[in-house]
Design a protein around this motif. Structure first.
Motif, PDB file in Angstrom:
ATOM      1  N   LYS A   1      -1.855 -10.491  11.872  1.00  0.00           N
ATOM      2  CA  LYS A   1      -1.658 -11.670  11.025  1.00  0.00           C
ATOM      3  C   LYS A   1      -0.232 -11.742  10.528  1.00  0.00           C
ATOM      4  CE  LYS A   1      -6.337 -11.499   9.174  1.00  0.00           C
ATOM      5  NZ  LYS A   1      -7.134 -11.335   7.964  1.00  0.00           N
ATOM      6  N   GLU A   2       0.204 -12.955  10.198  1.00  0.00           N
ATOM      7  CA  GLU A   2       1.518 -13.137   9.582  1.00  0.00           C
ATOM      8  C   GLU A   2       1.355 -13.060   8.070  1.00  0.00           C
ATOM      9  OE1 GLU A   2       4.643 -13.523  10.827  1.00  0.00           O
ATOM     10  OE2 GLU A   2       3.781 -13.048  12.770  1.00  0.00           O
ATOM     11  N   TYR A   3       2.151 -12.229   7.439  1.00  0.00           N
ATOM     12  CA  TYR A   3       2.125 -12.075   5.995  1.00  0.00           C
ATOM     13  C   TYR A   3       3.465 -12.509   5.428  1.00  0.00           C
ATOM     14  CZ  TYR A   3      -2.111  -9.353   6.675  1.00  0.00           C
ATOM     15  OH  TYR A   3      -3.377  -8.950   7.013  1.00  0.00           O
ATOM     16  N   LYS A   4       3.470 -12.877   4.151  1.00  0.00           N
ATOM     17  CA  LYS A   4       4.724 -13.263   3.493  1.00  0.00           C
ATOM     18  C   LYS A   4       5.737 -12.128   3.569  1.00  0.00           C
ATOM     19  CE  LYS A   4       3.398 -16.615   0.014  1.00  0.00           C
ATOM     20  NZ  LYS A   4       3.391 -16.885  -1.413  1.00  0.00           N
ATOM     21  N   GLU A   5       5.268 -10.926   3.312  1.00  0.00           N
ATOM     22  CA  GLU A   5       6.154  -9.772   3.272  1.00  0.00           C
ATOM     23  C   GLU A   5       5.633  -8.714   4.232  1.00  0.00           C
ATOM     24  OE1 GLU A   5       8.411  -7.195  -0.147  1.00  0.00           O
ATOM     25  OE2 GLU A   5       6.446  -7.966  -0.592  1.00  0.00           O
ATOM     26  N   ARG A   6       6.507  -8.195   5.087  1.00  0.00           N
ATOM     27  CA  ARG A   6       6.140  -7.166   6.060  1.00  0.00           C
ATOM     28  C   ARG A   6       7.064  -5.969   5.902  1.00  0.00           C
ATOM     29  NH1 ARG A   6       3.403  -9.586  10.794  1.00  0.00           N
ATOM     30  NH2 ARG A   6       3.698  -7.536  11.666  1.00  0.00           N
TER      31      ARG A   6
ATOM     32  N   HIS B   1      -3.146   4.018   4.946  1.00  0.00           N
ATOM     33  CA  HIS B   1      -2.824   3.619   3.573  1.00  0.00           C
ATOM     34  C   HIS B   1      -1.500   4.316   3.273  1.00  0.00           C
ATOM     35  CE1 HIS B   1      -4.000   3.732  -0.965  1.00  0.00           C
ATOM     36  NE2 HIS B   1      -3.047   2.866  -0.710  1.00  0.00           N
ATOM     37  N   TYR B   2      -0.479   3.534   2.902  1.00  0.00           N
ATOM     38  CA  TYR B   2       0.875   4.085   2.792  1.00  0.00           C
ATOM     39  C   TYR B   2       1.551   3.765   1.469  1.00  0.00           C
ATOM     40  CZ  TYR B   2       2.540  -0.644   3.423  1.00  0.00           C
ATOM     41  OH  TYR B   2       2.776  -1.979   3.241  1.00  0.00           O
ATOM     42  N   LYS B   3       2.658   4.496   1.225  1.00  0.00           N
ATOM     43  CA  LYS B   3       3.568   4.236   0.118  1.00  0.00           C
ATOM     44  C   LYS B   3       4.963   4.146   0.731  1.00  0.00           C
ATOM     45  CE  LYS B   3       5.225   7.312  -2.885  1.00  0.00           C
ATOM     46  NZ  LYS B   3       5.238   8.382  -3.870  1.00  0.00           N
ATOM     47  N   LEU B   4       5.689   3.065   0.462  1.00  0.00           N
ATOM     48  CA  LEU B   4       7.020   2.841   1.033  1.00  0.00           C
ATOM     49  C   LEU B   4       8.028   3.850   0.472  1.00  0.00           C
ATOM     50  CD1 LEU B   4       8.808   0.941   2.783  1.00  0.00           C
ATOM     51  CD2 LEU B   4       9.212  -0.393   0.701  1.00  0.00           C
ATOM     52  N   LEU B   5       8.777   4.495   1.375  1.00  0.00           N
ATOM     53  CA  LEU B   5       9.828   5.433   0.976  1.00  0.00           C
ATOM     54  C   LEU B   5      11.212   4.815   1.128  1.00  0.00           C
ATOM     55  CD1 LEU B   5       8.499   8.705   2.670  1.00  0.00           C
ATOM     56  CD2 LEU B   5       8.298   8.037   0.262  1.00  0.00           C
ATOM     57  N   THR B   6      11.480   4.233   2.318  1.00  0.00           N
ATOM     58  CA  THR B   6      12.777   3.587   2.559  1.00  0.00           C
ATOM     59  C   THR B   6      12.547   2.303   3.338  1.00  0.00           C
ATOM     60  OG1 THR B   6      13.195   4.685   4.679  1.00  0.00           O
ATOM     61  CG2 THR B   6      13.986   5.818   2.699  1.00  0.00           C
ATOM     62  N   GLY B   7      13.499   1.398   3.270  1.00  0.00           N
ATOM     63  CA  GLY B   7      13.385   0.130   3.961  1.00  0.00           C
ATOM     64  C   GLY B   7      12.880  -0.942   3.015  1.00  0.00           C
ATOM     65  N   SER B   8      12.442  -2.056   3.584  1.00  0.00           N
ATOM     66  CA  SER B   8      11.958  -3.144   2.748  1.00  0.00           C
ATOM     67  C   SER B   8      10.548  -3.529   3.131  1.00  0.00           C
ATOM     68  CB  SER B   8      12.880  -4.356   2.852  1.00  0.00           C
ATOM     69  OG  SER B   8      12.892  -4.835   4.178  1.00  0.00           O
ATOM     70  N   GLY B   9       9.849  -4.139   2.200  1.00  0.00           N
ATOM     71  CA  GLY B   9       8.477  -4.566   2.410  1.00  0.00           C
ATOM     72  C   GLY B   9       7.629  -4.176   1.221  1.00  0.00           C
ATOM     73  N   PRO B  10       6.315  -4.337   1.352  1.00  0.00           N
ATOM     74  CA  PRO B  10       5.419  -3.993   0.250  1.00  0.00           C
ATOM     75  C   PRO B  10       5.544  -2.521  -0.135  1.00  0.00           C
ATOM     76  CG  PRO B  10       4.255  -5.208   1.964  1.00  0.00           C
ATOM     77  CD  PRO B  10       5.589  -4.871   2.510  1.00  0.00           C
ATOM     78  N   GLU B  11       5.532  -2.231  -1.423  1.00  0.00           N
ATOM     79  CA  GLU B  11       5.659  -0.861  -1.928  1.00  0.00           C
ATOM     80  C   GLU B  11       4.513   0.033  -1.474  1.00  0.00           C
ATOM     81  OE1 GLU B  11       8.167   0.651  -3.746  1.00  0.00           O
ATOM     82  OE2 GLU B  11       9.262  -1.174  -3.262  1.00  0.00           O
ATOM     83  N   SER B  12       3.346  -0.563  -1.276  1.00  0.00           N
ATOM     84  CA  SER B  12       2.195   0.197  -0.783  1.00  0.00           C
ATOM     85  C   SER B  12       1.244  -0.780  -0.104  1.00  0.00           C
ATOM     86  CB  SER B  12       1.470   0.915  -1.932  1.00  0.00           C
ATOM     87  OG  SER B  12       0.912  -0.029  -2.825  1.00  0.00           O
ATOM     88  N   GLY B  13       0.316  -0.224   0.643  1.00  0.00           N
ATOM     89  CA  GLY B  13      -0.641  -1.082   1.317  1.00  0.00           C
ATOM     90  C   GLY B  13      -1.382  -0.342   2.398  1.00  0.00           C
ATOM     91  N   LYS B  14      -2.027  -1.120   3.261  1.00  0.00           N
ATOM     92  CA  LYS B  14      -2.770  -0.561   4.394  1.00  0.00           C
ATOM     93  C   LYS B  14      -2.310  -1.257   5.650  1.00  0.00           C
ATOM     94  CE  LYS B  14      -6.687   0.844   1.696  1.00  0.00           C
ATOM     95  NZ  LYS B  14      -8.104   0.760   1.448  1.00  0.00           N
ATOM     96  N   ALA B  15      -2.097  -0.496   6.690  1.00  0.00           N
ATOM     97  CA  ALA B  15      -1.633  -1.035   7.964  1.00  0.00           C
ATOM     98  C   ALA B  15      -2.498  -0.494   9.082  1.00  0.00           C
ATOM     99  CB  ALA B  15      -0.173  -0.646   8.194  1.00  0.00           C
ATOM    100  N   ALA B  16      -2.630  -1.277  10.115  1.00  0.00           N
ATOM    101  CA  ALA B  16      -3.414  -0.849  11.289  1.00  0.00           C
ATOM    102  C   ALA B  16      -2.475  -0.563  12.434  1.00  0.00           C
ATOM    103  CB  ALA B  16      -4.407  -1.898  11.678  1.00  0.00           C
TER     104      ALA B  16
END
Length: 55
Positions: free
Chosen positions: A17-22, A40-55
């Motif tokens: 799916k297309e999301y506002k923020e990736r 289920h992740y927590k962002l360390l470096t780069g840009s995008g959501p600070e946390s979330g779930k990805a497949a």
């Protein structure tokens, strides 16, 4: 205490799916939990959501 796994984002622009923020290409995320193929992740470096779930 065991170290958490770190994953690098290597693609995905043409998937799902297309999301506002990736998560941006080459972002690093820390694994919080892995259930099947769902991370289920927590962002360390780069840009995008600070946390979330990805497949």
């Amino acid at each position: 205490m065991a170290e958490k796994a770190v994953w690098e984002v290597i693609g995905g622009k043409d998937k799902g799916k297309e999301y506002k923020e990736r998560l941006s290409f080459a972002s690093l995320v820390e694994q919080v939990e892995l259930v099947g193929k769902r991370l289920h992740y927590k962002l360390l470096t780069g840009s995008g959501p600070e946390s979330g779930k990805a497949a």
